[in-house]
Scaffold this motif. Structure first.
Motif, PDB file in Angstrom:
ATOM      1  N   GLU A 140      21.642  41.769-152.824  1.00 19.54           N
ATOM      2  CA  GLU A 140      21.408  40.686-152.563  1.00 19.54           C
ATOM      3  C   GLU A 140      22.435  40.253-153.825  1.00 19.54           C
ATOM      4  O   GLU A 140      22.515  38.726-153.863  1.00 19.54           O
ATOM      5  N   LEU A 141      22.909  41.145-155.564  1.00 20.08           N
ATOM      6  CA  LEU A 141      23.062  40.239-156.088  1.00 20.08           C
ATOM      7  C   LEU A 141      24.539  40.470-155.638  1.00 20.08           C
ATOM      8  O   LEU A 141      25.191  39.456-156.736  1.00 20.08           O
ATOM      9  N   ALA A 142      25.759  40.789-155.383  1.00 21.66           N
ATOM     10  CA  ALA A 142      27.323  40.612-154.854  1.00 21.66           C
ATOM     11  C   ALA A 142      27.538  39.558-154.538  1.00 21.66           C
ATOM     12  O   ALA A 142      26.349  39.000-153.992  1.00 21.66           O
ATOM     13  N   GLU A 202       7.533  32.486-141.796  1.00 19.40           N
ATOM     14  CA  GLU A 202       8.416  32.204-142.483  1.00 19.40           C
ATOM     15  C   GLU A 202       9.629  33.709-142.309  1.00 19.40           C
ATOM     16  O   GLU A 202       9.891  34.853-142.488  1.00 19.40           O
ATOM     17  N   TRP A 203      11.154  33.595-143.002  1.00 14.83           N
ATOM     18  CA  TRP A 203      12.672  34.584-143.285  1.00 14.83           C
ATOM     19  C   TRP A 203      12.567  33.955-144.501  1.00 14.83           C
ATOM     20  O   TRP A 203      13.909  33.408-144.657  1.00 14.83           O
ATOM     21  N   ILE A 204      12.832  35.480-144.979  1.00 11.26           N
ATOM     22  CA  ILE A 204      12.716  35.159-146.768  1.00 11.26           C
ATOM     23  C   ILE A 204      14.991  35.565-146.628  1.00 11.26           C
ATOM     24  O   ILE A 204      15.283  36.427-146.051  1.00 11.26           O
ATOM     25  N   THR A 205      15.736  34.153-147.568  1.00 11.11           N
ATOM     26  CA  THR A 205      17.208  34.275-147.422  1.00 11.11           C
ATOM     27  C   THR A 205      17.592  34.804-149.046  1.00 11.11           C
ATOM     28  O   THR A 205      16.656  34.130-150.096  1.00 11.11           O
ATOM     29  N   GLY A 206      18.486  36.029-148.526  1.00 11.20           N
ATOM     30  CA  GLY A 206      19.590  35.312-150.328  1.00 11.20           C
ATOM     31  C   GLY A 206      19.944  34.149-150.577  1.00 11.20           C
ATOM     32  O   GLY A 206      19.828  32.983-150.133  1.00 11.20           O
ATOM     33  N   ALA A 207      20.389  34.279-152.021  1.00  9.94           N
ATOM     34  CA  ALA A 207      21.096  33.039-152.362  1.00  9.94           C
ATOM     35  C   ALA A 207      22.271  32.996-151.939  1.00  9.94           C
ATOM     36  O   ALA A 207      22.769  31.920-152.019  1.00  9.94           O
ATOM     37  N   ASP A 208      22.716  33.599-150.895  1.00 15.36           N
ATOM     38  CA  ASP A 208      23.831  33.396-150.241  1.00 15.36           C
ATOM     39  C   ASP A 208      23.314  32.315-149.207  1.00 15.36           C
ATOM     40  O   ASP A 208      24.064  32.617-148.255  1.00 15.36           O
TER      41      ASP A 208
END
Length: 328
Positions: A140-142, A202-208
């Motif tokens: 998730e951080l990449a 709901e469907w959670i998304t990453g920072a991207d």
């Protein structure tokens, strides 16, 4: 709703044997056997929601049960001819990474290796999910989640051994998005949730902005159970074909053994309990979707024991000591 099940659940709660339990929805043959909603502290992907009074309309993280839902969506898209078959080379469908595809060992990877979590790549999720050392968090951080997954060091030949890997599910989610031309939540809504009558999710998304195919879905327990009923009916719902029946059968075929001895199909676990075949989706904290085909039974459990070493105890206790005794 049976009084005996309710009484047994109350006894278990008072005895402290189902700690952290948030909700249960048990359905047999389309009839609700038990529906329970409690109160407790909850989180959404690590963000505290405080103490929540759960009800029939309360969405709950299902965490890695999301993986099993993603496998269903893959089967729907495959039936529509929109995604590649499991036998196809994986990196052929990630053309952004020609350097990785040029590696003969990585070129051996197939989509089935992702479906069975047997990519043979280094991937550790046996660490707390608030730690960047956990591979899913690192993904998730990449800056590029898919390159991060596909360039992991190779530890063993693909297909040799099951290794829990949210990255494998992320790859499947991207194949679905690429093939359908829709974001994963949009395709999920059109292809699965709306046909099932599931109106809220709901469907959670990453920072991207990429939806987490591995752990981002939030559903009500009753709607989670509805997905189990669909699997039980081999992909049909109220006379409508939603998932190809042959995909359900293929998906639930045992292929590899997990670290604790259960069998694994395509993103679903296959075990036995009290002499009955058990098919399950499992998620961090005690999220469970139990399907017992020969009993025509589906049990959805949500709980708040995130990252706990004994988080499996509560949902198993609900199934073994609350639900099954009445059906023996």
């Amino acid at each position: 709703m049976t009084t005996q099940m309710r009484d047994r659940l109350d006894e278990m709660r008072q005895a402290g044997r189902v700690g952290g339990l948030h909700a249960v929805a048990a359905v047999r043959g389309g009839r609700t056997l038990l529906e329970y909603y409690g109160t407790g502290e909850d989180f959404s992907w690590g963000d505290s929601l405080g103490v929540v009074e759960f009800g029939s309309e309360t969405l709950h993280d299902i965490r890695s049960v999301t993986k099993s839902v993603t496998a269903l969506l893959y089967g729907i898209a495959l039936g529509e001819g929109l995604v590649p078959s499991p036998a196809e080379p994986l990196l052929r469908h990630f053309p952004k990474y020609p350097d990785l595809a040029a590696d003969p060992q990585r070129a051996r990877l197939t989509i089935e290796h992702a479906l069975t979590m047997s990519l043979g790549l280094e991937w550790r999720e046996d660490l707390p999910y608030n730690s960047p050392a956990n591979a899913e968090i690192a993904m998730e951080l990449a800056p590029d989640r898919f390159r991060y997954i596909l360039e992991r060091p190779i530890l063993e030949p693909p297909g040799a051994q099951w290794n829990y890997c949210g990255g494998a599910t992320a790859l499947l989610g991207q194949l679905i998005a690429d093939g359908t031309g829709q974001l994963l939540p949009q395709y999920g809504q059109a292809a699965l949730f709306a046909p099932l009558g599931i109106e809220r999710f709901e469907w959670i998304t990453g920072a991207d902005g990429v939806a987490s195919a591995a752990s981002g879905l939030r559903l009500t327990p009753r709607d989670l159970a509805r997905i189990g009923e669909l699997v039980l009916a081999e992909g049909a719902w109220e006379g409508q074909r939603i998932v190809p029946a042959d995909w359900i059968r293929t998906m639930l075929q045992p292929r590899l053994k997990t670290a604790w001895g259960a069998q694994y199909g395509y993103h679903w676990y296959i075990e036995s309990i009290a002499g009955h075949r058990l098919v399950a989706g499992m998620g961090n904290g005690g999220q469970r979707l139990f399907i017992l085909p020969d009993l025509d039974l589906v049990v959805a459990v949500t709980a708040g024991n995130y990252d706990g070493p004994d988080q499996w105890r509560t949902p198993l206790a609900v199934l073994e000591h609350v639900i099954l005794p009445e059906l023996a």
